[in-house]
Design a protein around this motif. Structure first.
Motif, mmCIF file in Angstrom:
data_model
loop_
_atom_site.group_PDB
_atom_site.id
_atom_site.type_symbol
_atom_site.label_atom_id
_atom_site.label_comp_id
_atom_site.label_asym_id
_atom_site.label_seq_id
_atom_site.Cartn_x
_atom_site.Cartn_y
_atom_site.Cartn_z
ATOM 1 N N MET A 166 0.831 -1.202 0.000
ATOM 2 C CA MET A 166 0.000 0.000 0.000
ATOM 3 C C MET A 166 0.871 1.260 0.000
ATOM 4 S SD MET A 166 -3.172 0.922 2.540
ATOM 5 C CE MET A 166 -2.170 1.139 4.000
ATOM 6 N N LEU A 167 1.970 1.227 0.797
ATOM 7 C CA LEU A 167 2.884 2.372 0.833
ATOM 8 C C LEU A 167 3.561 2.575 -0.515
ATOM 9 C CD1 LEU A 167 4.398 4.626 2.302
ATOM 10 C CD2 LEU A 167 5.985 2.917 3.185
ATOM 11 N N LEU A 168 3.988 1.472 -1.170
ATOM 12 C CA LEU A 168 4.603 1.577 -2.491
ATOM 13 C C LEU A 168 3.642 2.199 -3.504
ATOM 14 C CD1 LEU A 168 6.864 0.918 -4.542
ATOM 15 C CD2 LEU A 168 5.820 -1.348 -4.807
ATOM 16 N N SER A 169 2.373 1.756 -3.472
ATOM 17 C CA SER A 169 1.382 2.318 -4.393
ATOM 18 C C SER A 169 1.192 3.811 -4.148
ATOM 19 C CB SER A 169 0.049 1.575 -4.243
ATOM 20 O OG SER A 169 0.200 0.206 -4.538
ATOM 21 N N GLU A 170 1.202 4.198 -2.865
ATOM 22 C CA GLU A 170 1.039 5.623 -2.557
ATOM 23 C C GLU A 170 2.234 6.435 -3.053
ATOM 24 O OE1 GLU A 170 0.033 8.554 1.230
ATOM 25 O OE2 GLU A 170 0.086 6.374 1.487
ATOM 26 N N LEU A 171 3.444 5.906 -2.862
ATOM 27 C CA LEU A 171 4.643 6.606 -3.350
ATOM 28 C C LEU A 171 4.600 6.754 -4.867
ATOM 29 C CD1 LEU A 171 7.469 4.961 -1.185
ATOM 30 C CD2 LEU A 171 6.683 7.331 -1.062
ATOM 31 N N GLN A 172 4.167 5.706 -5.574
ATOM 32 C CA GLN A 172 4.112 5.779 -7.034
ATOM 33 C C GLN A 172 3.037 6.758 -7.506
ATOM 34 O OE1 GLN A 172 3.630 1.662 -8.150
ATOM 35 N NE2 GLN A 172 5.853 1.283 -8.163
ATOM 36 N N PHE A 194 10.563 -0.896 -4.637
ATOM 37 C CA PHE A 194 10.839 0.255 -3.774
ATOM 38 C C PHE A 194 12.079 1.002 -4.254
ATOM 39 C CE2 PHE A 194 7.978 -1.179 -0.292
ATOM 40 C CZ PHE A 194 7.479 0.057 0.070
ATOM 41 N N ILE A 195 13.159 0.254 -4.511
ATOM 42 C CA ILE A 195 14.414 0.883 -4.936
ATOM 43 C C ILE A 195 14.230 1.618 -6.264
ATOM 44 C CG2 ILE A 195 16.776 0.410 -5.683
ATOM 45 C CD1 ILE A 195 16.801 -1.929 -3.686
ATOM 46 N N GLY A 196 13.538 0.980 -7.210
ATOM 47 C CA GLY A 196 13.303 1.633 -8.501
ATOM 48 C C GLY A 196 12.484 2.909 -8.375
ATOM 49 N N THR A 197 11.455 2.866 -7.508
ATOM 50 C CA THR A 197 10.609 4.054 -7.324
ATOM 51 C C THR A 197 11.386 5.192 -6.687
ATOM 52 O OG1 THR A 197 8.657 2.626 -7.072
ATOM 53 C CG2 THR A 197 8.481 4.901 -6.290
ATOM 54 N N LEU A 198 12.197 4.874 -5.647
ATOM 55 C CA LEU A 198 12.989 5.925 -4.991
ATOM 56 C C LEU A 198 14.024 6.500 -5.942
ATOM 57 C CD1 LEU A 198 13.551 4.446 -1.407
ATOM 58 C CD2 LEU A 198 11.651 5.777 -2.299
ATOM 59 N N ASN A 199 14.608 5.663 -6.818
ATOM 60 C CA ASN A 199 15.565 6.178 -7.812
ATOM 61 C C ASN A 199 14.881 7.106 -8.806
ATOM 62 O OD1 ASN A 199 17.783 4.883 -6.742
ATOM 63 N ND2 ASN A 199 17.516 3.043 -7.982
ATOM 64 N N LEU A 200 13.633 6.799 -9.156
ATOM 65 C CA LEU A 200 12.889 7.689 -10.061
ATOM 66 C C LEU A 200 12.647 9.048 -9.415
ATOM 67 C CD1 LEU A 200 10.207 5.532 -11.907
ATOM 68 C CD2 LEU A 200 12.088 6.810 -12.885
ATOM 69 N N TYR A 201 12.346 9.058 -8.100
ATOM 70 C CA TYR A 201 12.220 10.334 -7.388
ATOM 71 C C TYR A 201 13.505 11.155 -7.552
ATOM 72 C CZ TYR A 201 7.779 9.833 -4.848
ATOM 73 O OH TYR A 201 6.452 9.761 -4.506
ATOM 74 N N ARG A 202 14.632 10.488 -7.349
ATOM 75 C CA ARG A 202 15.914 11.215 -7.428
ATOM 76 C C ARG A 202 16.179 11.706 -8.853
ATOM 77 N NH1 ARG A 202 17.249 6.628 -4.126
ATOM 78 N NH2 ARG A 202 17.523 7.243 -1.945
ATOM 79 N N GLN A 203 15.823 10.904 -9.865
ATOM 80 C CA GLN A 203 16.048 11.319 -11.257
ATOM 81 C C GLN A 203 15.206 12.543 -11.612
ATOM 82 O OE1 GLN A 203 15.492 7.995 -13.942
ATOM 83 N NE2 GLN A 203 16.807 6.650 -12.712
ATOM 84 N N VAL A 204 13.941 12.539 -11.187
ATOM 85 C CA VAL A 204 13.079 13.693 -11.472
ATOM 86 C C VAL A 204 13.608 14.936 -10.757
ATOM 87 C CG1 VAL A 204 10.749 14.622 -11.223
ATOM 88 C CG2 VAL A 204 11.061 12.238 -11.856
#
Length: 776
Positions: A602-608, A644-654
């Motif tokens: 649920m947390l991953l979906s919210e982050l995405q 999780f790791i892929g999503t957090l890396n996308l945050y950093r890329q943006v």
């Protein structure tokens, strides 16, 4: 005698205040003097920076001159014409028109060029894009240097002196324009025409006005000297701002020799012609020219002196103000002491000098007590307000430094050593609904009555009113009675209830928090007591509704402001803040709290979903949108931790994308310098993206991305094109072997050079040389 003592006390105070006021001022003055010494250094560095930027502009123009000269020299019509004679006789005249039409248009090349001419030795013809002259016609009807005494002198120079590569000195020229004779100051770049004859003096001369050169150089300093010499020491350009008289070559050489003899250091100074100068020098590795700018010392120190004058005025004003303030404060401080001395003196005189020392001291202390009664009363009157403010800070946890709460407790007279603490929250339930305005007076009376009883029953406690029918009481119990904490607190609450009217007591409820070992933990006790206001459960009949810890381990989940925080960091390009926020989420809610898998999902979906909404607000291109959305879907079926790791890396890329957009303008300022650096160091085998990024203090990824956006090609392709263009010149204009040329343009292996050359031109180096020589 008494007057002398009073004056000594006054002078002690005055000197003390002067020291307190002036010692920091002196320290600031010494620091300011040091800063003034740096102002001149900054001015010199600014001039060095201006000169280095100007040199880049001049070198770029000279590169364009060289390129124009090379293109003319490589022109097949020009090379064919260099061997012709009698070109003004039929049938050769039509070839003159063909040659002129093949020449490049001056104004499409560079606006800094005044004109260019090709001098053919065999035919004694001078030609440009717009005109054709014989040698004699060119000298008499168009232009010649003022130093020649006549046509024969100029003719001898053109026929006998061999043409050389390089820039000529600025000279005065006689020039005919629109049937009017004018004088111009010009210099020219010269290169010989390619010829099989060693005696040939055919050449190309590209002219530039002195004013065009000065437009590229920094604004001259009043009284300054500026000159430029080539690698052979020949003076090419000279300007002295305050004098119109020409300087002799010998005097310039004397000046250069004096500069070279001076000891090298951070700042080079010379004394010449009765003036002292700061020397700014720049050696161009591209053109081999050396630029000198001599700044008069009085001009360099002008800003320092003006700053020193202004600071002197302020220091003087500060000193006068400090002396007056010290005098005033000394008079105010010494007055009570003088009054005491007078009182002691009167007491001594009253007892004719026989009063004992102890009696005199008693009288003095009585006087001090009487004098300070108002001050003591004022301080004591403020104590309730201080205790109330301290209580508010305790329940809201407003302490940044360890031990701060204990220090304040001592000041307000609250005992905290060897005690445990607990918060009791009183709440009145007088009215079933919202409190109306006419009921507020009754509510205030109840709260005041309660506070009066608390002050009477537990005077050593802290308490405060929070409004909204609530009063908070902080109690401290000795540690040795910690096991009886709840019983003792309940006894205190019962005494308080007994001392207020029954009608109010039955509407008063008390809620107790957990025990706190330290003052900093009172905040937690208050929060727990507040929680019990809404969770009375089965304790409604108890004197106090106590907070009871539950055995259930409640799972923690990120707060509702998650989207706001992450969106703020990403849209601001704050990589550090984003890193800390993401690290807190992973550490606090995934690792330490050990969320179940379904809550992690649920947390991953919210982050995405938060990232999806942030990307929608970025205003980027459609391709970038699709790229980020594709990355969101890329790891859809991967393990949870991988997602999780892929999503957090996308945050950093943006976030990095936003930050790079903010710095886009900075690369525009450096792009010409980067290409100039590549054009200068193309022969260095170590030239690569990493070395250029390190030279300009940029990251490799940023340099690569911005280079491609600016020039439409990647970095390595641009470097390869520059090297191949330079190799073409060597192949056409020299007899160097292919192996030697490959080393000159930065390739360590001839095979690597051959593949790169063929990629760009479609031909091997040998085939290219053969084809070009056949065509010429």
């Amino acid at each position: 005698m008494r007057k002398i003592k009073q004056d000594k006390i006054f002078w002690y105070y005055l000197l003390t205040y002067l020291a307190v006021l002036f010692i920091p001022m002196l320290i600031c003055c010494f620091y300011y003097i040091y800063m003034l010494s740096l102002i001149a250094e900054d001015d010199i560095r600014a001039k060095e920076s201006e000169l280095s930027h100007a040199v880049v502009l001049v070198d770029n123009v000279l590169d364009e001159f060289e390129y124009l000269g090379d293109s003319i020299a490589a022109n097949s019509y020009v090379n064919g014409f260099s061997r012709r004679t009698n070109v003004f006789d039929y049938p050769n005249t039509y070839r003159v028109y063909e040659l002129r039409d093949s020449l490049p248009d001056l104004y499409q090349m560079n606006q800094s060029i005044f004109s260019y001419f090709i001098f053919f030795d065999q035919s004694e013809m001078v030609i440009s894009k717009n005109a054709v002259y014989t040698y004699e016609e060119f000298y008499n009807l168009y232009m010649h240097a003022d130093k020649y005494v006549g046509f024969e002198d100029w003719y001898t120079h053109m026929k006998e002196e061999k043409a050389l590569y390089g820039l000529s000195p600025i000279e005065r020229y006689y020039y005919t324009k629109d049937e009017k004779d004018v004088y111009l100051k010009l210099c020219y770049y010269e290169r010989p025409l390619m010829s099989t004859s060693a005696e040939s003096s055919s050449r190309i001369q590209i002219y530039m006005e002195e004013s065009a050169l000065e437009e590229m150089l920094p604004v001259p300093v009043e009284g300054g000297i500026r000159f430029m010499v080539d690698m052979n020491g020949q003076l090419l350009y000279f300007r002295q701002d305050i004098s119109e008289e020409p300087w002799q070559q010998e005097r310039i050489l004397e000046l250069r020799q004096q500069i070279q003899e001076e000891k090298k250091g951070d700042r080079l100074k010379i004394r010449f012609g009765g003036e002292e100068y700061e020397v700014v020098k720049y050696d161009s590795s591209r053109s081999g020219l050396t630029y000198y700018e001599l700044l008069p010392q009085d001009v360099v120190m002008k800003r320092v002196l003006s700053t020193l004058l202004v600071s002197g005025v302020f220091i003087l004003a500060g000193a006068v103000t400090g002396i007056l303030l010290s005098y005033y404060m000394s008079m105010r401080s010494v007055t009570p002491i003088n009054d005491i001395l007078r009182q002691v003196s009167r007491s001594t005189e009253h007892f004719e000098g026989h009063q004992s020392v102890f009696s005199s001291l008693k009288t003095t202390f009585n006087y001090l007590a009487a004098t300070n009664t108002k001050l003591a009363g004022a301080i004591e009157s403020q104590r309730p307000y201080l205790r109330n403010a301290f209580m508010n800070r305790l329940i809201y946890g407003d302490f940044k430094v360890d031990g701060e709460a204990e220090k304040i407790a001592e000041h307000v007279g609250f005992e905290w050593r060897d005690r445990v603490f607990g918060v009791v929250l009183f709440r009145f339930h007088l009215f079933p609904g919202d409190v109306r305005e006419e009921d507020m007076k009754l509510m205030c009376s109840c709260i005041l009555s309660l506070m009066e009883v608390i002050e009477k029953e537990v005077p050593d406690s802290l308490y405060t009113s929070l409004g909204e029918e609530q009063v908070v009481l902080l109690l401290g119990i000795a540690k040795e009675r910690e096991s009886l904490f709840q019983e003792e607190v309940e006894e205190i609450i019962l005494r308080i209830r007994e001392n207020i009217s029954f009608s109010i007591a039955e509407k008063l409820f008390a809620y107790g928090g957990n025990r706190a070992e330290k003052l900093e933990q009172v905040y937690e006790s208050y929060q727990n007591a507040s929680y019990m206001v809404f969770d009375e459960n089965d304790q409604i009949e108890n004197p106090i509704i106590w907070y009871r810890e539950t055995a259930v381990d409640v799972l923690k989940y990120p707060p509702q402001d998650l989207q706001v925080r992450l969106g703020h960091f990403v849209m601001a390009g704050d990589g550090r803040g984003l890193h800390d926020a993401l690290e807190e989420i992973m550490k606090k809610y995934i690792i330490e709290n050990n969320l179940p898998v379904y809550l992690q999902q649920m947390l991953l979906s919210e982050l995405q979903s938060v990232l999806f909404r942030i990307i929608g607000r970025m205003g980027m291109g459609e391709d970038d949108y699709r790229n980020y959305y594709a990355k969101l879907e890329e790891n859809h079926n991967a393990p949870l931790i991988t997602q999780f790791i892929g999503t957090l890396n996308l945050y950093r890329q943006v976030c990095e994308y936003v930050d790079s957009q903010k710095h886009w303008g900075m690369f525009d300022m450096n792009s010409s310098a980067v290409t100039a650096y590549i054009d200068t160091h193309f022969g260095n085998p170590e030239l690569c993206l990493a070395s250029v990024a390190a030279h300009f203090k940029l990251s490799e990824g940023y340099l690569s991305q911005m280079f491609k956006k600016t020039y439409g090609t990647n970095f390595s392709t641009y470097v390869e094109t520059v090297r191949v263009d330079k190799a073409k010149d060597f192949l056409m204009n020299t007899n160097l072997s292919v192996s030697e040329i490959s080393e000159l343009v930065g390739y360590l292996a001839q095979n690597t050079f051959g593949r790169a050359f063929k990629r760009v031109t479609g031909l091997s180096p040998s085939e290219y040389r053969k084809k070009k020589r056949v065509s010429t």
